[in-house]
Design a protein around this motif. Structure first.
Motif, short mmCIF file in Angstrom:
data_model
loop_
_atom_site.label_atom_id
_atom_site.label_comp_id
_atom_site.label_asym_id
_atom_site.label_seq_id
_atom_site.Cartn_x
_atom_site.Cartn_y
_atom_site.Cartn_z
N GLY A 153 -16.21 50.28 35.82
CA GLY A 153 -16.91 49.48 36.82
C GLY A 153 -16.65 48.00 36.65
N SER A 154 -17.39 47.20 37.38
CA SER A 154 -17.21 45.75 37.31
C SER A 154 -17.71 45.21 35.98
CB SER A 154 -17.98 45.08 38.45
OG SER A 154 -19.38 45.21 38.26
N LYS A 155 -17.27 44.01 35.64
CA LYS A 155 -17.68 43.38 34.39
C LYS A 155 -19.20 43.21 34.35
CE LYS A 155 -16.73 39.38 31.44
NZ LYS A 155 -15.96 38.11 31.29
N LYS A 156 -19.78 42.86 35.48
CA LYS A 156 -21.23 42.67 35.56
C LYS A 156 -21.96 43.99 35.32
CE LYS A 156 -24.88 41.10 38.72
NZ LYS A 156 -25.17 40.59 40.09
N ASP A 157 -21.45 45.07 35.95
CA ASP A 157 -22.10 46.38 35.82
C ASP A 157 -21.99 46.92 34.40
OD1 ASP A 157 -22.86 46.33 38.45
OD2 ASP A 157 -21.21 47.60 39.16
#
Length: 632
Positions: A568-572
């Motif tokens: 997933g995304s870095k934030k997730d």
């Protein structure tokens, strides 16, 4: 945590260790004294001397006196309740140290009768203490729930105990009154007789058979030798000979094993009814507030999705070039791969693999491997296998019998997962909530194994090592997820028969096993005279009923959490990592299902179970591709 929870928790830790590798070490020492200190446990972290141990052991009697002095006074004043709980906590902190100091030393020196005598002393004291404190729960439950809430809100000393105190009211109908509790305690030792009989029959009194292999060697087929033969001897006839020799010993005692197992279930059923439970399964799940649907969802979903297991078995049969494939062919390596991993190299690999969990996690793991927390090598008198067990206020102690194999590199990563879980929970939680449940205990260990797999797959260019790694991962899923669920299915049906007053015997247990195995493996594996009798030799059935399903639920949970942390995304992924570390830090401060939900896993739904099944399917396909590349 009360005394029974402490004893049960440590016993479960040792039972969990039976899942780990028990192989002959390549690095061997004739005596323990020969092993360098850096590879052995540092017992002085617990006590500097036996005199210090003796002082703590004797002082626990003072806490018992304080506890006893509060009898009949708990509901009169909150100060009395605080006095009781403080005395209990002081006593239990000492109990960890007193018990483990002796137990750990006995673990690496099993022939030391002086240590055995000390263990008996501790055990006798614990049993006496348990009988002397049966009044606490029934008296405490008489305090009105509204009063307890008020006391907690106005008394800071009770805040760390809030979760356990309030949960007591949920369990109210299962709390025995003092007389009933005392009566049941009289039967506590006799309730363990069937389990002791299994141990005696399977270890002390068992007589294993000798066979002569195709290379001319004559060996006695113990479980360890059977594992060695079935994983290293390329001649299928040798593997078959070892299989028949081992299982014939259990088969000849099938009726005795059946009688013992019925005794186990009858004892479980008697205790469940005494505490007002509708079934043995309810009695096992209620304490941790696990919905029954979670157990049934697991066994039903897995039973209907066994195609990946059968696909893997067919692939093995093809690769090994076998006309007929048997269960005893399941441990043979698919390729000739004999690389060894010196211990320091294994530590380096495992340490590098956990970097996705953050530098702080990695630093703590480095401390664990360099500070006398691990007992690394086999020595005469040391028990086999591997485990990690905590000592509150000190640190976890980790047992290995490291043998430089790839399997033991993964065992190292697995047990360090437990060690880190204990470290994070103990350093974050107060004593009352530091101890996590078995329901989440295998999450950190299997999570670490997946990190290790990915790291080694990324760093190796050896095609045979890649195949071996994939095969290890596949067998880990089958052994930890599918096989344990199959065991759980058998337990559930066997217990249900007894609860419904249906007859049970060796033939009935054998048919039950055969019916379940057919659903899992179909006709891919050949049947033998002994195919329906593995239930005779599975220790968890006799020592810890309704335990094994938690291996599977933990595996499903760690698979879901691993995906959240790494995809997933870095934030997730950053948010998912924070949730995961919070789970490890949470100890036992909430019900395990709620802890997992906060981390992102809902085991009441089939998605988490299906995720593991899909993962296995993809790994089998990837293995087939790697095999094809090697052949080209």
């Amino acid at each position: 945590m009360n005394l029974n929870q402490f004893k049960s928790g440590f016993i479960m830790t040792l039972l969990a260790a039976t899942m780990c590798l028990q192989a002959t070490a390549q690095v061997s020492y004739k005596t323990r004294e020969e092993i360098p200190a850096k590879y052995k446990w540092n017992f002085s972290d617990i006590y500097e001397s036996w005199d210090a141990w003796e002082a703590d052991f004797k002082s626990m009697s003072k806490e018992i006196e304080i506890i006893q002095s509060m009898k009949g006074k708990l509901g009169k004043d909150v100060k009395n309740l605080v006095t009781l709980l403080d005395a209990q906590e002081t006593m239990m902190k000492k109990a960890y140290k007193v018990y483990q100091f002796v137990s750990f030393q006995s673990t690496v020196d099993g022939k030391n009768m002086e240590l055995q005598a000390k263990l008996q002393r501790v055990g006798i004291f614990f049993n006496q203490m348990s009988m002397a404190t049966t009044w606490i729960s029934p008296e405490m439950i008489k305090i009105p729930e509204a009063t307890m809430k008020q006391w907690i809100a106005s008394t800071p000393a009770l805040k760390p105990q809030e979760f356990g105190l309030m949960d007591m009211y949920r369990m109210q109908k299962h709390v025995l009154n003092e007389d009933m509790g005392r009566l049941v305690s009289f039967f506590s030792q006799s309730s363990g007789t069937a389990s002791s009989a299994f141990t005696a029959l399977s270890t002390t009194d068992i007589e294993f058979q000798e066979i002569t292999l195709s290379d001319g060697k004559t060996v006695k087929v113990t479980p360890g030798m059977y594992s060695h033969i079935t994983s290293t001897y390329k001649n299928q006839a040798d593997r078959k000979l070892a299989y028949e020799a081992l299982y014939d010993v259990y088969y000849k005692n099938k009726n005795t094993y059946a009688a013992i197992y019925e005794g186990i279930i009858q004892s479980e059923w008697a205790n469940a009814r005494a505490a007002n439970y509708e079934s043995c399964l309810d009695a096992k799940l209620e304490g941790n507030n696990i919905p029954k649907d979670v157990y049934l969802n697991l066994i039903n979903t897995v039973r209907e999705n066994t195609a990946p297991v059968q696909k893997y078995t067919k692939l093995r049969k093809k690769i090994l070039g076998l006309e007929k494939y048997y269960g005893f062919d399941g441990s043979m390596s698919l390729v000739d791969f004999h690389k060894t991993y010196p211990y320091e190299e294994a530590v380096k690999i495992v340490t590098e693999s956990v970097l996705p969990l953050g530098k702080d996690y990695q630093a703590k793991l480095k401390t664990a491997t360099a500070s006398g927390w691990l007992d690394v090598y086999e020595n005469p008198g040391k028990r086999g296998g591997a485990f990690s067990a905590g000592v509150y206020g000190v640190h976890p102690y980790m047992l290995l019998n490291y043998n430089e194999t790839l399997d033991y590199v993964f065992t190292l990563g697995h047990e360090l997962g437990h060690t880190m879980h204990t470290t994070l929970a103990s350093s974050t939680q107060p004593f009352a909530t530091h101890n996590y449940t078995i329901f989440v205990a295998e999450v950190a260990s299997t999570f670490n194994e997946r990190l290790l797999l990915d790291h080694m797959m990324e760093t190796t260019k050896d095609p045979k090592e890649r195949i071996t790694l994939l095969n290890h991962a596949i067998q880990a899923i089958i052994g930890t997820f599918y096989t344990q669920t199959m065991f759980a299915d058998f337990e559930y049906q066997a217990h249900t028969m007894v609860e419904q007053n249906q007859p049970v015997n060796a033939d009935i247990f054998a048919k039950l096993w055969g019916d379940i195995a057919q659903k899992y493996y179909g006709d891919v594996s050949e049947k033998t005279k002994y195919s329906n009798y593995p239930w005779t030799r599975i220790p968890h059935f006799y020592n810890s009923p309704y335990y094994v399903y938690q291996y599977a639920t933990c595996f499903a949970s760690s698979s879901k959490l691993y995906k959240d942390v790494t995809e997933g995304s870095k934030k997730d992924t950053k948010a998912a990592l924070k949730r995961y570390i919070t789970l490890l830090q949470s100890g036992g401060n909430d019900f395990p299902m709620e802890q997992l939900k906060k981390a992102g896993v809902d085991l009441s739904k089939p998605e988490a179970i299906l995720a593991v099944i899909n993962q296995l399917d993809k790994l089998v396909d990837q293995l087939a591709i790697e095999i094809e590349k090697l052949e080209k």
